[in-house]
Scaffold this active site. Sequence first.
Site, mmCIF file in Angstrom:
data_model
loop_
_atom_site.group_PDB
_atom_site.id
_atom_site.type_symbol
_atom_site.label_atom_id
_atom_site.label_comp_id
_atom_site.label_asym_id
_atom_site.label_seq_id
_atom_site.Cartn_x
_atom_site.Cartn_y
_atom_site.Cartn_z
ATOM 1 C CG ASP A 48 -0.322 -0.021 2.522
ATOM 2 O OD1 ASP A 48 0.922 -0.110 2.586
ATOM 3 O OD2 ASP A 48 -1.046 0.088 3.541
ATOM 4 C CB SER A 49 4.592 1.723 0.037
ATOM 5 O OG SER A 49 4.849 0.556 -0.723
ATOM 6 C CG ASP A 87 0.291 -4.222 1.981
ATOM 7 O OD1 ASP A 87 0.093 -4.975 2.958
ATOM 8 O OD2 ASP A 87 0.971 -3.175 2.045
ATOM 9 C CE LYS A 117 3.130 -6.058 3.762
ATOM 10 N NZ LYS A 117 2.639 -5.005 4.669
ATOM 11 C CD GLU A 119 0.497 -1.861 8.014
ATOM 12 O OE1 GLU A 119 0.128 -1.078 8.930
ATOM 13 O OE2 GLU A 119 1.015 -1.468 6.958
ATOM 14 C CD GLU A 186 7.930 -0.561 7.832
ATOM 15 O OE1 GLU A 186 6.955 -1.286 7.498
ATOM 16 O OE2 GLU A 186 8.138 0.574 7.370
HETATM 17 O O1 KIV Z 1 3.596 -1.207 1.663
HETATM 18 C C1 KIV Z 1 4.796 -1.524 1.759
HETATM 19 O O2 KIV Z 1 5.648 -1.197 0.915
HETATM 20 C C2 KIV Z 1 5.189 -2.327 2.915
HETATM 21 C C3 KIV Z 1 6.649 -2.548 3.122
HETATM 22 C C4 KIV Z 1 7.186 -1.391 3.876
HETATM 23 C C5 KIV Z 1 6.936 -3.848 3.784
HETATM 24 O O3 KIV Z 1 4.368 -2.756 3.674
#
Ligand code: KIV
Length: 277
Positions: A48-49, A87, A117, A119, A186
């Site tokens: 989600d970055s 994500d 994934k 969090e 992280e």
């Molecule tokens: O969204 C992302 O890029 C991440 C990484 C920082 C692991 O979750």
Amino acid sequence: MGDKVKMTISDFKKFKEEGRKFSYVTAYDYTTASIVDDSDVEIILVGDSLGMIMLGYKGTESVTMDDMIHHIRPVVKGAPNTWVIGDMPFGSYNVSDEQAISNANRMIKETNCDCIKLEGGVEMLSRIKAIVGAGINVMGHIGLTPQTASSLGGFKVQGGTPESAKKLIEDSKALEKAGCFSIVLECVPSVVGKAVAEAVDIPILGIGAGPYVDCQVLVTQDLLDMYGDFKPKFVKQFAHIRKAMVDGLNEFHKETISGEFPTPEYSFNKKVEIPED
Ligand code: KIV
């Protein structure tokens, strides 16, 4: 190029048992995914970055399921020999177990990625168990969790006290027990990364978590020095692609305004008689 074999779910545990390190980067589009697929890097995260890197947002909170699906699909197409993680964005799993299963199902069905994934530590156990129970591979993410960074005091190193380090170890054990096949850790001190990696039998994938974890994760645009806005301390720049791109663009501009480009080599040179009016 060409002889890469995609990891399987059992490889994650095997790599950990054998002490074999591996690497993991982000991609958000077809071309970048195909470049990673040509490399030896084993894993792609469509993170989600992408909110910051692709969409220019300040953080990840505004990223939607539709945004994620739009970006995961081309990555899966571009990287057939690389394990692809989707994500789960903020708000797609924090309402109920049912909401979490429904969005995880949607991510897998509509993109064909290999796992999702999400969090969170022990507070996410019920969600993780529910999604694993629905037959979906789940990667955890603890330490600095960007979606809820404001409640952690901002983008800061986590696990810096004995209590918070112990909580990360407990979180990792609980996530393993709940069925996660691996965990992103992280922004923690290296000793905490080591303690967490030693506490569980599944791989710990570290980003800013020091050298003792099982796998290193970086955002591709950071490690190739493409994203101009900010460079976290843990990022090593292995190439300087932004400068190479700006130089290439300036060269194109220069040759365009001088008339040097295009030469006959880059033109269609068939003779055609143009009728006069
Ligand atoms: O969204 C992302 O890029 C991440 C990484 C920082 C692991 O979750």
